[in-house]
Every structure is written in structure tokens, then in C-alpha cells.
Scaffold this active site. Structure first.
Site, PDB file in Angstrom:
ATOM      1  N   ASP A  98      14.935 -36.017  24.651  1.00 48.00           N
ATOM      2  CA  ASP A  98      15.765 -36.043  23.456  1.00 48.00           C
ATOM      3  C   ASP A  98      17.202 -36.110  23.945  1.00 48.00           C
ATOM      4  OD1 ASP A  98      16.932 -35.489  20.781  1.00 48.00           O
ATOM      5  OD2 ASP A  98      14.861 -34.991  20.284  1.00 48.00           O
TER       6      ASP A  98
ATOM      7  N   ALA B 256      10.516 -35.327  16.201  1.00 50.56           N
ATOM      8  CA  ALA B 256       9.688 -34.855  17.312  1.00 50.56           C
ATOM      9  C   ALA B 256       9.719 -35.815  18.490  1.00 50.56           C
ATOM     10  CB  ALA B 256       8.250 -34.685  16.839  1.00 50.56           C
ATOM     11  N   LYS B 257      10.034 -37.081  18.231  1.00 54.73           N
ATOM     12  CA  LYS B 257      10.094 -38.112  19.285  1.00 54.73           C
ATOM     13  C   LYS B 257       8.830 -38.099  20.130  1.00 54.73           C
ATOM     14  CE  LYS B 257      15.166 -38.209  19.371  1.00 54.73           C
ATOM     15  NZ  LYS B 257      15.519 -37.105  18.476  1.00 54.73           N
ATOM     16  N   ARG B 258       7.691 -37.930  19.486  1.00 55.46           N
ATOM     17  CA  ARG B 258       6.431 -37.810  20.184  1.00 55.46           C
ATOM     18  C   ARG B 258       5.800 -39.169  20.460  1.00 55.46           C
ATOM     19  NH1 ARG B 258       8.136 -33.066  20.441  1.00 55.46           N
ATOM     20  NH2 ARG B 258       6.914 -31.246  19.891  1.00 55.46           N
TER      21      ARG B 258
END
Lengths: 276, 276
Positions: free
Chosen positions: B96, A92-94
């Protein structure tokens, strides 16, 4: 049981460190699934059926599920992977701040681990880090060309930013649940980061379609941890596995199409196991 | 028409630089909406009705919509805001790589602008930057305590990382559609970033519940652009506006509850306009 203990067990059971990226790009789903109720879920279910024996982990990327049907497909996918005893790492790279990042951390109610972005600092990641039984993979050195724009910047202290991020992640690792994302496209950087954090497992993307170095990914990506019988870490391939059917002899035949994905996962497992 | 032109027109029409953050925390929604079909959408619709005259922009934070019902609520919210002629900035803090970030950029099919995270570098943001008519707000210096962990690190070249990010964002601004997120909790940093990028509009969070400096937010957050009749930028408040009804005389009365949100938006507008 912690995520890394679960993962170690799974690696041992499957003899595999392969993470299968579940990125069901709507433009690449096979025609024969076009009329399925939730095409992304129909696709993922068949991929899981075909690959789970070789999968240490499934890694759905949240970007492919960002709509109402998408979140339903994602929930079904996670439940199905769990039914096959495969842990799920949500890519998710949150990161956000305060009450907001707590909302993002709720994704860990379903998934077993998640990727997060360090730019907002420790408190932005705290609600993830607080989930002792879940894995939190911090972006460190990514495999894209622009990864160098910020991550390679030299700090006044002499090291590049990504090395500082690795050192910070080590400080943030009070619950022993932190991993790092380090791309396979820069093998020497993998080695440098491994030296900084000997026991932190890496998620290494970029070995498949992106052409990274499989040997370096295994040699440096896996961590020798005192609590595990096997070295722990993940080497991910997404498109190279899930869309392998496009290059098969009969891409319009369902069994052939998904059989190719299973073969690709098995091949990657064997290729990586040469170096374990 | 570019996002900043649209925004300039809206600022002029409403005489307001207030961004209203639509963060419908499920734990804080009023009881009387508990049985609505989509409570978050029911809440947002009433907030928009109460505040739109004072709103230069609505800023839903994606974290509060990350489930199947949530994405439906978000879609309805964006459409409704557009019906009131208010642009929508999706606070997603996304980034991303490669084919994945293109998926995230599809959010701009609906929203007019988005926030993005710079840690993965230029190519991770390119699909956003390529949308000429949309706004792309790059996280620069965030208002949370941990913002300093990475953003304040001193580079070998002498400046802190967040200043380099501002300079990079300027380089990435070929389509004149880049903004920066700079928190109000560090007024001197707002001034420093403004000096680096004189014409880039800022989104300044942290003035409401987080207690930041309103004067500095306006003085440095708004950009004097050659193409606009007014200075362009946004000062955001989320909880301070949308949950103002909790402190009203009759929090269980719908009209009183949402009336308080309208009053709070109007008060913030006036407070900020003292410094414009």
C-alpha cells in the site's frame, strides 16, 4: 441493485462524491478516546456521526484493522455506516490465487466494494468480479512516487502498463461492477485512462493530504453512465478529514475535534462540486 | 541474524527446503476439531506437531485469518512455530502507500518474513525492506493461469514484466533481505529469473496440489549464497501436506489424520532432496 446504482443514489442524495477514508492510525487517535473499549471503533463512530451527511462512501483501509480488535472495530464500523445508509468500500488492495483469493472475497459479505491489485491477473480477481452486486476497484495508476516503477513501464505495444491495466479491467467487466483506482497526483494520466474506459467509475485518492488536483479528479474521475442520473465516481480524502480536529481550536474537546472533521468533509464536498 | 541466515541454519538442521503452507480452509477442517476454541489454531498446532521435523519454514496465508478469531489463531500459530524453532513467512501479498504500508509492515513484528506485491513500486515496499533482519519475498511470476495477464507482458525494452520485476527487486535489495516468489508451473521461467538474480532465494509455490516441476523448483529456486553452507530457498506445499489426512485410511481418527500430514511433508522433503 448493483454497487454503482447504490453509489449513484447516494451521490444524488448527498450531492457529494466525497469518499471519507477511515484510517484510524493508532498513533493519531485523540487522547480522550484512549480508554474506549475499541478505540478505533469509538473514533470511526464519531467520524461517521460528524461526516455522514457529506459522505458518498466510507473507505476503511484494511491495513489499520489487521489484528483481533481491529477486525471487530471494522465490523462495527461497516454496520454503523450501513445504518446511516452510506456504502462501504474496503480498501484492501488484495489478490491471491485459487482457493485463497476466494477467502479474501468473503470480505464482500460485509463491505459493498473492495480495492484489488491486478498483478496476479484475472483469475486472482474472479471471485470478486463474480459478486455482481459488489464493486471491484482495480488498482491502475496509484498516487505514490513509486507508482511509476511498474505502472509507467512502456510496453512493446507502445502504451504504459497502467493503460493496459485499464483496458484489461474493461475486459474483466462482464458484470458491470468494475471500477479503477487512479490517483489525482497525475492529472494527465487521469484524462488518458478516462479516454480508454468512458463508463468505468474511478476512485481517485490523493486529493487531500497528498495535494492532488481536485478539478482533474472530478472532471475525469466521474463516469457518465447511461443507468445513472448523476456522474458516478469517488474522490477520497482520509487524513485531511478524519484528523482535521488536530488543527482545530480545541483538539482536546470531543465536540470541537469531530466538528472539524464534519467541516472538512463539507468543505471538500463543496470544492469538488464546483467542478461537477 | 538475517532471515536468510536463520533460514539457512534451519535448512541445514532439518535437511529440508520444504515450506509448509498453513492455509486452514474452514470448509476442510476435520469434523473432530469443530468444537475446538479456535479451530484454525487447533488444526495448525497439530500440523506443526506432525510436520516440524521436516519444515524449513511455515507459510500461513493471511487470507485464512482475516477475522477477529483468525488473527488470534495466527498469533498463536506463529508463537508455536517459533517454539519449535521454525521460522514463519506470512504470505500476505501486501502493498500500500505511505503511512498505510507502514501499518502492514507491522506484521513483521511477529513473522520472520512476508510476501509483498510489487505493483505499487518501491516506496510501497520500503517499510518492509527497511526491516533488515526480516525477509521480503516480492511476487515475480505467480503459478496461477492469470499470472501471465500482466507478468508476461512484453516491455518496450524486450523483456517480459516479471523479468523487470526481478531486476527491480535486485535494486531494492540493499539490505540483502529480498526474495522472489516464482511459481514451479513454469520451469523455464524459473531458470530465466535465476539467471537475472543469482543470489536471491526464491519461494517456489505450486509443487504440491498445483502439480509443478519439483526438479526445476530445486535446481533454480535455491540460491548459492556466499554466506551460507547450504543453498537457500523454499519450495512450498500447502494442501498437499496439511490435508493429506483426508486421503488417509482413517480420516476421522486424529492420530491417523495428522500422521498423514507428517508423512506427506517427509515425502516431499525426500523428493526435493533428490535434486539438491
Amino acid at each position: 441493485m448493483s454497487f454503482f446504482e447504490t453509489l449513484a443514489d447516494r451521490i444524488e442524495a448527498t450531492d457529494s462524491v466525497v469518499s471519507v477514508g477511515l484510517d484510524p492510525d493508532p498513533n493519531r487517535l485523540p487522547e480522550f478516546l484512549a480508554n474506549a473499549d475499541l478505540p478505533r471503533w469509538a473514533f470511526n463512530r464519531r467520524i461517521i456521526d460528524a461526516t455522514h451527511e457529506h459522505a458518498a462512501c466510507y473507505k476503511p483501509n484494511a491495513a489499520f484493522y489487521e489484528d483481533a480488535d481491529g477486525w471487530r472495530a471494522l465490523e462495527e464500523t461497516i454496520a454503523y455506516a450501513h445504518g446511516k445508509d452510506v456504502p462501504v468500500l474496503l480498501d484492501a488492495k488484495r489478490a491471491d490465487i485459487g482457493n485463497t483469493t476466494r477467502q479474501y472475497a468473503a470480505a464482500l459479505d460485509r463491505a459493498d466494494a473492495i480495492t484489488v491489485n491486478p498483478y496476479l491477473g484475472r483469475d486472482s480477481l474472479q471471485p470478486f468480479l463474480d459478486r455482481e452486486e459488489k464493486g471491484v476497484f482495480v488498482l491502475c495508476r496509484t498516487s505514490n512516487p513509486g507508482g511509476s516503477d511498474l505502472q509507467d513501464l512502456e510496453l512493446a505495444s507502445g502504451e504504459p502498463l497502467y493503460e493496459r491495466v485499464a483496458a484489461l479491467a474493461d475486459v474483466w467487466n462482464g458484470n458491470d461492477n468494475v471500477g479503477l483506482v487512479v490517483g489525482a497526483t497525475a492529472p494527465e494520466e487521469l484524462a488518458e485512462v478516462r479516454e480508454i474506459v468512458p463508463e468505468i467509475p474511478f476512485l481517485v485518492p490523493g486529493v487531500g493530504a497528498q495535494g492532488g488536483d481536485a478539478e482533474a479528479a472530478v472532471e475525469h474521475g466521474l463516469a457518465d453512465r447511461p443507468d445513472a442520473a448523476v456522474d458516478v465516481g469517488l474522490v477520497n480524502s482520509s487524513r485531511g478529514i478524519i484528523f482535521a480536529g488536530e488543527e482545530s481550536s480545541r483538539p482536546d474537546d470531543e465536540a470541537t475535534y469531530f466538528g472539524a472533521a464534519g467541516d472538512a468533509a463539507k468543505r471538500l464536498k463543496k470544492r469538488l462540486n464546483q467542478y461537477r
